[in-house]
Write a protein that holds these residues in place. Structure first.
Motif, short mmCIF file in Angstrom:
data_model
loop_
_atom_site.label_atom_id
_atom_site.label_comp_id
_atom_site.label_asym_id
_atom_site.label_seq_id
_atom_site.Cartn_x
_atom_site.Cartn_y
_atom_site.Cartn_z
N ALA A 20 3.14 -9.04 -5.85
CA ALA A 20 2.68 -7.70 -5.47
C ALA A 20 3.77 -6.67 -5.75
O ALA A 20 3.48 -5.54 -6.21
N GLU A 21 5.01 -7.04 -5.50
CA GLU A 21 6.09 -6.07 -5.71
C GLU A 21 6.27 -5.77 -7.20
O GLU A 21 6.43 -4.63 -7.62
N GLU A 22 6.24 -6.82 -8.01
CA GLU A 22 6.39 -6.63 -9.44
C GLU A 22 5.25 -5.75 -9.99
O GLU A 22 5.45 -4.92 -10.87
N ILE A 23 4.05 -5.97 -9.44
CA ILE A 23 2.93 -5.13 -9.89
C ILE A 23 3.23 -3.67 -9.60
O ILE A 23 3.06 -2.80 -10.46
N LYS A 24 3.67 -3.42 -8.39
CA LYS A 24 3.96 -2.03 -8.00
C LYS A 24 5.03 -1.42 -8.92
O LYS A 24 4.87 -0.28 -9.40
N ALA A 25 6.05 -2.22 -9.19
CA ALA A 25 7.12 -1.74 -10.06
C ALA A 25 6.57 -1.43 -11.46
O ALA A 25 6.83 -0.36 -12.04
N ALA A 26 5.81 -2.37 -12.00
CA ALA A 26 5.23 -2.18 -13.34
C ALA A 26 4.36 -0.95 -13.37
O ALA A 26 4.39 -0.14 -14.32
N PHE A 27 3.53 -0.78 -12.33
CA PHE A 27 2.63 0.37 -12.26
C PHE A 27 3.42 1.66 -12.28
O PHE A 27 3.06 2.63 -12.97
N GLU A 28 4.53 1.67 -11.51
CA GLU A 28 5.26 2.92 -11.38
C GLU A 28 6.17 3.21 -12.58
O GLU A 28 6.62 4.35 -12.75
N SER A 29 6.41 2.20 -13.41
CA SER A 29 7.24 2.44 -14.61
C SER A 29 6.50 3.34 -15.61
O SER A 29 7.10 3.97 -16.47
N ARG A 30 5.16 3.36 -15.51
CA ARG A 30 4.32 4.18 -16.40
C ARG A 30 4.57 3.88 -17.87
O ARG A 30 4.57 4.77 -18.71
N GLN A 31 4.84 2.64 -18.18
CA GLN A 31 4.87 2.24 -19.59
C GLN A 31 4.44 0.78 -19.68
O GLN A 31 4.20 0.12 -18.67
N GLY A 32 4.33 0.26 -20.90
CA GLY A 32 3.82 -1.08 -21.07
C GLY A 32 2.34 -1.11 -20.72
O GLY A 32 1.65 -0.08 -20.69
N ASP A 45 -7.58 -7.17 -0.18
CA ASP A 45 -7.37 -6.74 -1.56
C ASP A 45 -7.59 -5.25 -1.68
O ASP A 45 -6.90 -4.54 -2.41
N GLY A 46 -8.62 -4.78 -0.98
CA GLY A 46 -8.93 -3.35 -1.01
C GLY A 46 -7.73 -2.53 -0.55
O GLY A 46 -7.35 -1.55 -1.21
N LYS A 47 -7.16 -2.95 0.58
CA LYS A 47 -6.00 -2.21 1.08
C LYS A 47 -4.86 -2.25 0.06
O LYS A 47 -4.20 -1.23 -0.20
N PHE A 48 -4.65 -3.42 -0.54
CA PHE A 48 -3.62 -3.57 -1.56
C PHE A 48 -3.83 -2.57 -2.70
O PHE A 48 -2.91 -1.88 -3.14
N MET A 49 -5.09 -2.47 -3.15
CA MET A 49 -5.39 -1.53 -4.25
C MET A 49 -5.10 -0.10 -3.85
O MET A 49 -4.51 0.67 -4.61
N GLU A 50 -5.53 0.26 -2.64
CA GLU A 50 -5.31 1.64 -2.21
C GLU A 50 -3.83 1.95 -2.12
O GLU A 50 -3.36 3.02 -2.52
N GLN A 51 -3.06 1.00 -1.55
CA GLN A 51 -1.64 1.27 -1.35
C GLN A 51 -0.85 1.23 -2.65
O GLN A 51 -0.02 2.09 -2.93
N THR A 52 -1.11 0.21 -3.47
CA THR A 52 -0.32 0.04 -4.67
C THR A 52 -0.65 1.09 -5.72
O THR A 52 0.23 1.74 -6.28
N PHE A 53 -1.96 1.26 -5.99
CA PHE A 53 -2.36 2.12 -7.12
C PHE A 53 -2.82 3.49 -6.67
O PHE A 53 -3.13 4.34 -7.49
N ASN A 54 -3.01 3.64 -5.34
CA ASN A 54 -3.45 4.93 -4.84
C ASN A 54 -4.87 5.26 -5.31
O ASN A 54 -5.21 6.41 -5.56
N PHE A 55 -5.71 4.23 -5.44
CA PHE A 55 -7.10 4.45 -5.88
C PHE A 55 -7.89 5.12 -4.78
O PHE A 55 -7.58 4.98 -3.59
N HIS A 56 -8.92 5.86 -5.17
CA HIS A 56 -9.75 6.57 -4.19
C HIS A 56 -10.46 5.57 -3.29
O HIS A 56 -10.93 4.53 -3.74
N HIS A 57 -10.58 5.94 -2.01
CA HIS A 57 -11.17 5.04 -1.03
C HIS A 57 -12.59 4.59 -1.42
O HIS A 57 -12.96 3.42 -1.30
N LEU A 58 -13.42 5.53 -1.90
CA LEU A 58 -14.81 5.19 -2.22
C LEU A 58 -14.90 4.18 -3.36
O LEU A 58 -15.75 3.29 -3.36
#
Lengths: 357, 357, 357, 357, 357
Positions: A20-32, A45-58
């Protein structure tokens, strides 16, 4: 949480089984290119998606909810949220379920989510594991691979339905019975189901292919257009199967009516021949004192002969009126003629090959 | 006058049970959030609305009139006037009525009006009483809560209809009778009713979700879009139920025809076997003087044997022609195959949970 | 020439029974409000219209011609030419005719024309006679009153059709006969007629209500929109009646098939029981010399007992196969369930009241 | 070459029977109004059109080809090329053919072409011969006259179809037989034919009436709009006839089913009454030694009385179950009610008059 | 690789049978007109196309794949990629297959590709071989020739279907049997097939004819419009055939019902006449001691006379009720009337001629 994550670094190395941490890091690098595939998506999983990627709740809710969601694209500027439907085909099963995959498509990441294992997603994952090819051309091509494989998976079902339509057409002529009706109606309902699942996706893919969203680059658009063409083909084949089911139904109903006609004819013929003869026998069974014929030496044989003659005459009359058909060849006076589409040949093989290109 | 009024002051305090004067004051302060819910709206309530809020006469008339009004949005600049339809579901009832709520939506106020108690409005009111949550995010979110709850209330009805469709499918095969036709037609008409009520709302919610009205802020639009997606799902499920009703109807009609066929077959078999034999008995009942067979010692037994042999031969012929099926296993030569949507699971529970988020 | 003319002077006085000259003077003053209503329009009336008001020849021809003209708006800059359709309802009649009114709508004048007396125009005229109210708010409101009253007059017909649909539903279950088919088909055709007359008017009223024509001021547009909503309601109710007629038709056809089934069953049961027994009686009526049973003392009673036993056994079998239903309660195993619109209550009273506001 | 040519010089003189050279001269003068009507257009006529008027090859080909061409407008800048369809009505014929006229419409010329004589073109030509009126207002009005007369010619056919629908409705109730089915299906197919010919012309006339082409001046547009309205009316009447044909079909099919029911009832009644009685007679015809009833003095009369009583009882039962209806009045318990369009009155007379205005 | 290549040099010389190298050279010269026709396109041909012409991979894949591709235009700036469908007609065959041709249309080249030999492409190739005419007016005209010939090839099939519809209409009245149902359903399905193949091409040809693509010059657009008109005609004729098939189906089903009615009538008549008479004979066959009639001298003859009288009376009654029709002329009381399109005459001849112009 049951996710599989892959990261293709800008240098072209493929990392697997990210935490999960590596995913967050990769996401925030904004490359690759980051691909996270979440199967049997839970609240967690839903909470993970919201927190990690900041996806809309709906959008996340649509992933978590076990309900069916109609196909759609929502544009959240940073990412597109797609819901696409296909069929989760397993060859041996009697019931085939439609399947739904949700895809978040960003500049540098793809997150796919589904509530149960999806064969087509598995197939793409396998190809990534093998040589990372589907991830090399960018997120729009990866999302294309996911959608394309899902929708192409409808074809074997269409093929099977086509086979069943053939069986039904054969059977409905030779053994029309209530059970075939069930098969026809099931087939028809399946075509309706497929139509209802596929038709709204044309709009989705049309929008994806006409340059409305900058995330889909121009060179990828034509590939989405290609999926659109597949949808058109699927609908066309599906419609043809429905027409065949409708015709089989008409044939079935007409067969029932014809068989009833046959039954009635047998009854009418028997009654028409024997009731009058029974009257004759009844008459000579009467106990009147004075009935001259009874005294005749050949009376009995005359009556027997008369009865036999009447039977033969009646059968001949029925034969002439076409109610009895012994010894007659069935003549079809009308040319049979059909316009057919070219047969699908070697579909599965072709499909396999195409996927590797 | 029977209204319930709530006022959330700009400081975040919730006032309950406001009087008419307090309502007018709150309305004229042009801040905070005022919600007035009017049930069993009378002429008097109508006058109150016109005087207090200065609503347009025609809109107020739509609230007061006991007639059904089609779903719509009217934009009066200062406020939107919405009419939305749903189903007022009560689990035990045999007849479920469609329900209509009128909503005036302004910058600082929401006025809802309905001619009879509406369960879903009651539910929103309860949540406001509990913790004022639905009112904390503004009038557009409050109106969203009212519409969303109303339309989600259609789902239990759809669920029940789905159950009934299953019962009917079972019953139509095993006990096709006139009563089932009534059930099928009622079900089909219910789906038509729901379609007629839901379809025009898609247009209403599409307009609400695409930024046409400034009163609906951008962050709220996606929530209206979510209701739109629910409508699409309801229509899809509803359509599926209609298809099932249509198939049940086809099965029912075919069953009647088949049963008649069976009846006719019994009749034909009986007549075909016994009429000729009766002729034989009749012939030997004739009183001719000279009938040599009558003198034969075994004549009677010969005739009995002949009769028995004929019966057995005839039954065998009918069996061979598949008219008699004793001892035959019913063989279905056609594979049954169906494409089905994923089953709805745990809907009610999910719904409850979602509402609190 | 049979016209009624009213003139509301700018000072607010209502003049009645104007002569042709006064009409021309009022028209040319270009102030106040002039309403001329021409009934049973003749060629002579047509010439009068062309000469006095300078109306276009084709528009006048549409007024004079006894043919049916589809609903439309023609914009002649100086004035609008409307054709609107409704129903000329008379409670007691068996046949209800659709009615057509042509309206010329200018800044200062309204000219209405119809080929036969129209109840709804008469009602507006009466209200003008009473207190000139419908004329006080301008020509667009007067034209609105004419159109609104005409279209609202469709509702009693819809009500009556709804009642008849109920009668038919009752009757088709208990006394299905050819006569009811006629009633069903008439009802269905009536709904088609109403649909065909009402549907194109939605377009007309939509154009009138969206500010396309400057003659219709903004404050009047919403009133035209209100008529539009009535049209939507009428179409919805009408469609519901059509669905009911369709269902009644299905029930009727299924009833016929069921009754035939019943008839066939009676026949089959009778034949199945009695033909074999008649064979037995026939056998013992044969005149063979050597028939041992005939000599037995109890032979006759044995045969009688055998016959009775067979009858009872056969009836029991038919009862078990559900062909005979003596003493059985009819069990419906399927829940009946329906989604219905709220009932229309107190429509006529409400309508009357609304008109005076 | 069989053409008729007229030339109205700018001075207002009408020249008739122009030669090919005169036509070319008139065409090249670019003033006045030239009308050339070519009937039974040949290849040679085609060449003449191309050489004289310089018409596009494809347009000329559409004139020469004996095929049917769908209605259309092609804009060739210098001229419009119209194809319009109508009906070539001849009162006494059993088969009525749809007719096609091609019109080239320029600033100063109209060329009409058709492959067989067209009554409506002939009518316009006659009016030109009489007083040149249709040519006096310009080419757009001349083309209007040609199109209008052609399309109005559909009305007598609609009238005749309406009469036939009435005959069929009468006949289908009193003498339902296979022959009436043929009439119904022919009528229905005719309405489909008319619909298929008329519907695409609405688009053509809509374009002609909305100022898209400068050749059609503003004052002429409303006259084309008038033809559009006629098309709407024709479609409406045509649709009504189709509904009536559909209803007649339903009545016919239900009649067949009812008649079969009647036949079956007769059979069932006869069998139910007589088979048991025959068994009784058969029993007393048995030759058992010991049958006590045979010795009774009144046994025979008791049996006769029993038989008579049974017959009467059975008939009474059937009467009570409504299978036998002797002496019963047929009661319709459902109100018959219909919504109808106003009857077309005096159409033909009106048409004739209108043409002269 | 099996391709045929032609090159019309700017000087107007036609080269044939170019090698792969010559093709590449001609393509890269960017002048003249190059036509390459590839039949039974293989993977190898695909690679050749990609390498030589640099065509897009997806377009080439559509050429190589044996699947059916829906009609479409893809615009790749340098060239258009068209897929067009027609019918590959061979007069003697019972099954006619729809055919698909892919066309790459550039400024100076046309590449056509098809998976099996196409008669219409062959015909164009023949005309090129003869005098190179189709290539002289540019690539847009060459592509037009290919598309036009392909689509015109549908006409003979429509003609044949029309003939078969006529045969069916004849046969369904005189010899309704199960086999004709098959023919009807096949015909109907063929019309559906043609509709499904032709309808989407209207959109394609509409786009080609309205100046959307600069490769199609203005003078060529009207020729594409002409193909559009052919499609409209084909659809119209096809629809007419479908209507005829529908009517034939209705006639067939009604015939079955009527025949069953006839069968039932025969049965009912026979039973109604003979069962009562058999009862009479049975009664006088009873063995009661005291039956006075048996002693009467003329009793037997009285019974015979009674029986004969009853038979005659019954037949007369049935005749009066129209169940027996001996000696009656069948009277059709309804006028038969039909609206028909003008007959297609001399189509093939005309087609041939047109092609050379």
């Amino acid at each position: 949480m049951s996710f599989k994550a892959y990261y293709l670094s800008p240098e072209g190395d493929l990392k697997r089984e990210l935490t999960a941490e590596e995913i967050k890091a990769a996401f925030e690098s904004r490359q690759g290119l980051l691909w996270v595939d979440i199967a049997e998506t839970t609240e967690e999983d839903g909470k993970f998606m919201e927190q990690t990627f900041n996806f809309h709740h709906l959008a996340v809710e649509d992933c978590v909810s076990p309900l069916i969601h109609p196909p759609k694209i929502d544009d959240f500027d940073e990412y597109l949220f797609l819901i696409v439907h296909g069929i989760n085909y397993a060859v041996e099963s009697e019931v085939v379920e439609t399947a739904e995959v949700a895809i978040f498509l960003g500049q540098h990441f793809v997150v796919s989510s589904h509530n149960y294992p999806i064969y087509s997603v598995e197939a793409v994952r396998q190809r990534v594991e093998d040589d990372s090819r589907p991830m090399r051309r960018g997120t729009d091509f990866l999302a294309h691979a996911l959608v394309d494989t899902l929708i192409d998976n409808v074809m074997p079902t269409i093929d099977k339905m086509s086979d069943i339509a053939e069986e039904i057409e054969e059977e409905v002529i030779h053994h029309p019975q209530q059970a075939i009706l069930e098969a026809i109606l099931k087939l028809k309902r399946s075509t309706l189901r497929i139509h209802r699942v596929m038709a709204p996706q044309r709009e989705v893919l049309n929008r994806l292919s006409r340059g409305e969203f900058p995330i889909i680059r121009e060179e990828a658009q034509i590939f989405y257009r290609d999926i659109y063409d597949h949808l058109v083909r699927i609908e066309d084949l599906n419609q043809t199967i429905r027409d065949r089911a409708d015709n089989a139904l008409a044939t079935y109903l007409s067969s029932i009516a014809n068989r009833q006609n046959e039954t009635m004819k047998v009854l009418s013929i028997v009654a028409t021949i024997f009731l009058p003869l029974m009257l004759v026998a009844g008459i000579y069974g009467m106990n009147f004192k004075y009935m001259p014929e009874l005294e005749w030496e050949w009376g009995y044989f005359a009556v027997l002969g008369f009865i036999g003659a009447i039977i033969i005459f009646a059968l001949w009359r029925f034969w002439a009126r076409n109610w009895v058909t012994w010894g007659r060849r069935r003549i079809i006076r009308v040319r049979l003629f059909a316009v057919e589409p070219k047969k699908l040949v070697g579909y599965i093989g072709h499909l396999a090959k195409r996927r590797d290109t």
